[in-house]
Design a protein around this motif. Structure first.
Motif, short mmCIF file in Angstrom:
data_model
loop_
_atom_site.label_atom_id
_atom_site.label_comp_id
_atom_site.label_asym_id
_atom_site.label_seq_id
_atom_site.Cartn_x
_atom_site.Cartn_y
_atom_site.Cartn_z
N HIS A 121 0.88 -1.22 0.08
CA HIS A 121 -0.14 0.00 -0.01
C HIS A 121 0.85 1.15 0.06
CE1 HIS A 121 -2.71 -3.25 1.63
NE2 HIS A 121 -3.66 -2.60 1.23
N ASP A 122 0.61 2.11 -0.60
CA ASP A 122 1.38 3.36 -0.84
C ASP A 122 0.19 4.68 -1.01
OD1 ASP A 122 3.51 2.14 -0.94
OD2 ASP A 122 3.95 2.10 -3.37
N MET A 123 0.88 5.89 -0.84
CA MET A 123 0.18 7.09 -1.10
C MET A 123 0.04 7.89 -2.16
SD MET A 123 -0.19 7.69 2.48
CE MET A 123 -0.27 9.32 2.60
N GLY A 124 -1.31 7.66 -2.57
CA GLY A 124 -1.69 8.22 -3.99
C GLY A 124 -3.15 8.05 -4.58
N PHE A 125 -3.19 7.87 -5.57
CA PHE A 125 -4.55 7.52 -6.18
C PHE A 125 -4.59 6.26 -7.15
CE2 PHE A 125 -3.66 12.18 -5.52
CZ PHE A 125 -4.60 12.61 -5.10
N LYS A 126 -5.90 5.77 -7.21
CA LYS A 126 -5.94 4.78 -7.90
C LYS A 126 -7.58 4.79 -8.80
CE LYS A 126 -6.54 0.46 -5.95
NZ LYS A 126 -6.35 -0.51 -5.33
N ALA A 137 -2.64 3.76 -11.47
CA ALA A 137 -2.40 4.55 -10.31
C ALA A 137 -1.01 5.45 -10.34
CB ALA A 137 -2.39 3.38 -9.08
N PHE A 138 -1.29 6.43 -9.48
CA PHE A 138 -0.08 7.28 -9.37
C PHE A 138 0.20 7.36 -7.70
CE2 PHE A 138 1.55 11.61 -7.92
CZ PHE A 138 2.77 11.42 -8.64
N PHE A 139 1.70 7.41 -7.36
CA PHE A 139 1.90 7.29 -5.94
C PHE A 139 2.89 8.44 -5.71
CE2 PHE A 139 0.33 2.96 -6.72
CZ PHE A 139 -0.64 2.89 -5.80
N LYS A 140 2.83 9.20 -4.84
CA LYS A 140 3.85 10.27 -4.60
C LYS A 140 4.82 9.85 -3.72
CE LYS A 140 5.75 14.10 -4.72
NZ LYS A 140 6.31 14.43 -5.91
N ASN A 141 4.51 8.85 -2.70
CA ASN A 141 5.25 8.38 -1.95
C ASN A 141 4.72 6.92 -1.26
OD1 ASN A 141 4.91 11.54 -0.73
ND2 ASN A 141 6.86 10.90 -0.81
N ALA A 142 5.81 6.16 -0.81
CA ALA A 142 5.65 4.86 -0.24
C ALA A 142 4.64 5.31 1.09
CB ALA A 142 6.69 4.05 0.06
N ASN A 183 17.74 6.16 0.38
CA ASN A 183 16.66 5.97 -1.00
C ASN A 183 15.49 6.32 -0.41
OD1 ASN A 183 18.66 6.26 -3.20
ND2 ASN A 183 19.41 4.32 -2.13
N LYS A 184 14.55 7.04 -1.36
CA LYS A 184 13.05 7.01 -0.98
C LYS A 184 12.24 7.10 -2.18
CE LYS A 184 11.76 9.78 2.53
NZ LYS A 184 11.56 11.15 3.12
N GLU A 185 11.24 6.19 -2.04
CA GLU A 185 10.43 5.97 -3.55
C GLU A 185 9.61 7.31 -3.53
OE1 GLU A 185 7.90 2.41 -3.05
OE2 GLU A 185 9.66 1.34 -2.12
N THR A 186 9.29 7.57 -4.95
CA THR A 186 8.63 8.79 -5.20
C THR A 186 8.09 8.89 -6.74
OG1 THR A 186 8.57 11.14 -4.90
CG2 THR A 186 10.45 10.11 -5.69
N ASN A 187 6.94 9.39 -6.93
CA ASN A 187 6.33 9.57 -8.17
C ASN A 187 6.43 8.26 -8.95
OD1 ASN A 187 6.40 12.33 -7.73
ND2 ASN A 187 8.47 12.73 -8.47
N GLN A 188 5.57 7.20 -8.62
CA GLN A 188 5.58 6.11 -8.96
C GLN A 188 4.22 6.00 -9.78
OE1 GLN A 188 6.60 2.27 -6.67
NE2 GLN A 188 4.58 1.58 -7.07
N VAL A 189 4.19 5.33 -11.01
CA VAL A 189 3.00 4.84 -11.67
C VAL A 189 2.99 3.54 -11.61
CG1 VAL A 189 2.72 7.15 -12.85
CG2 VAL A 189 4.19 5.23 -13.84
N PHE A 247 -1.06 -8.73 -16.86
CA PHE A 247 0.10 -8.26 -16.95
C PHE A 247 0.12 -6.95 -16.21
CE2 PHE A 247 2.58 -4.44 -18.91
CZ PHE A 247 3.98 -5.17 -19.27
N SER A 248 1.18 -6.77 -15.38
CA SER A 248 1.50 -5.60 -14.58
C SER A 248 2.63 -4.75 -14.81
CB SER A 248 1.53 -6.03 -12.89
OG SER A 248 0.20 -6.68 -12.71
N ALA A 249 2.72 -3.55 -14.39
CA ALA A 249 4.03 -2.74 -14.56
C ALA A 249 4.00 -1.69 -13.60
CB ALA A 249 4.25 -2.44 -16.01
N GLN A 250 5.21 -1.38 -13.13
CA GLN A 250 5.33 0.01 -12.36
C GLN A 250 6.62 0.68 -12.75
OE1 GLN A 250 4.95 -1.48 -8.39
NE2 GLN A 250 6.93 -1.46 -8.01
N TYR A 251 6.86 1.85 -12.56
CA TYR A 251 7.76 2.69 -12.72
C TYR A 251 7.93 3.86 -12.04
CZ TYR A 251 11.29 5.98 -14.75
OH TYR A 251 12.41 6.61 -14.81
N GLY A 252 8.93 4.15 -11.11
CA GLY A 252 9.15 5.31 -10.35
C GLY A 252 10.54 5.73 -10.03
#
Length: 319
Positions: free
Chosen positions: A79-84, A97-102, A126-132, A150-155
């Motif tokens: 679970h991360d901080m953002g919109f889905k 989804a877009f996640f600004k932070n973990a 390191n910190k996760e940010t700006n993930q789609v 199929f799934s994909a994520q990039y951040g």
């Protein structure tokens, strides 16, 4: 562990949250999820807050209490901080989804993420940010039901020392089949992290944290998982159902000097009214939670390490 799970809804708006209490040695108390949503119609809805990350087999790529090896690198029940945005119909399911932070608990800039969290995220410098994220599932069949996806994520990975952004990505192919009371799951995952670390830090290793304690993982790896389960109606006194299963996972690290990590869990869960009981024999090779060296099992590993195991019974009461 004690969990409080408030839920509410009103005219298409709904709330879903879960706060967990563990011992201090296990991370203390923290929010697993907490989001508000809006249901546009029977097929489409949106969630905002600390929301479930749409990646891989939903919601669990496993059947047992320990999850599969994907959980321990942040790819299962995360679970991360953002919109889905979610769409579900008879033949297709997809989510973007877009996640600004973990699971951010401290919003002061320049500070490391806290490892007291439910799901594994990148921590330390390191910190996760700006993930789609995107997840797509095609459902088909009749007598035998199939779910192919199929799934994909990039951040980005923001480094607190260099103040530069590296990046990370993951892709997965996944498939489920349901035949009567049988279920089979398979997933193929490719993961890469490219941090912009300082000169004194290796780019081949990252730190991930959860439950109050961080450990190392390899920056680049593939994960292969395979699960099978069978449900039985038993009706033995208070016992209503039993589900037997076996979940297997293999983490093959890209760097040749790093040894693989493996996990296999054989067990069953029993339903008796409000009681749900897991009985598991979980075996691991270079697995931080199943013996061995906790710090670097998922990074360098130990060549020729012995398989180690835990026998675990977990009883949960839900009301």
């Amino acid at each position: 562990m004690i969990a409080i799970k408030p839920k509410a809804s009103y005219k298409g708006v709904f709330l879903n949250a879960e706060y967990r209490f563990y011992s201090e040695a296990f991370g203390g108390g923290f929010l697993k999820q907490g989001w508000v949503g809006y249901k546009f119609n029977e097929k489409n809805q949106i969630h905002a807050g600390l929301v479930y990350v749409p990646f891989g087999i939903q919601q669990y790529n496993s059947n047992n209490w320990f999850f599969n090896i994907t959980y321990y690198v942040g790819l299962e029940d995360d679970h991360d901080m953002g919109f889905k945005y979610i769409h579900e119909d008879e033949n297709f399911e997809y989510a973007f989804a877009f996640f600004k932070n973990a699971e951010e608990l401290n919003f002061v800039g320049g500070q490391e993420n806290n490892s007291s969290r439910y799901a594994y995220d990148v921590v330390s410098r390191n910190k996760e940010t700006n993930q789609v994220n995107g997840n797509f599932v095609w459902k088909f069949g009749g007598h035998v039901n199939h779910r192919m996806g199929f799934s994909a994520q990039y951040g980005q990975l923001y480094n607190l020392d260099t103040k530069e952004n590296g990046d990370h990505y993951a892709i997965a192919l996944h498939y489920e089949v349901y035949y009567h009371d049988w279920n089979f799951k398979i997933s193929l995952n490719h993961v890469a992290h490219n941090p912009e670390n300082g000169e004194d830090s290796s780019n081949d290793i990252l730190q991930m944290g959860a439950y109050g304690t961080p450990y190392e993982i390899a920056a680049d790896f593939n994960i292969y998982t395979l699960s099978a389960s069978r449900k039985f109606d038993i009706n033995w006194g208070p016992f209503e159902k039993i589900e037997a299963y076996n979940d297997f996972g293999w983490m093959r690290k890209k760097k040749d000097e790093f040894d693989s990590s493996l996990m296999n869990v054989t067990g069953f869960k029993i339903t008796a009214g409000n009681l749900l009981t897991f009985v598991d024999y979980a075996a691991g090779y270079n697995h931080s939670w199943l013996g061995g060296n906790f710090v670097d099992d998922f990074s360098t590993g130990t060549p020729g390490a012995k398989w180690e195991a835990r026998f675990n019974i977990n009883v949960g009461y839900y009301f």
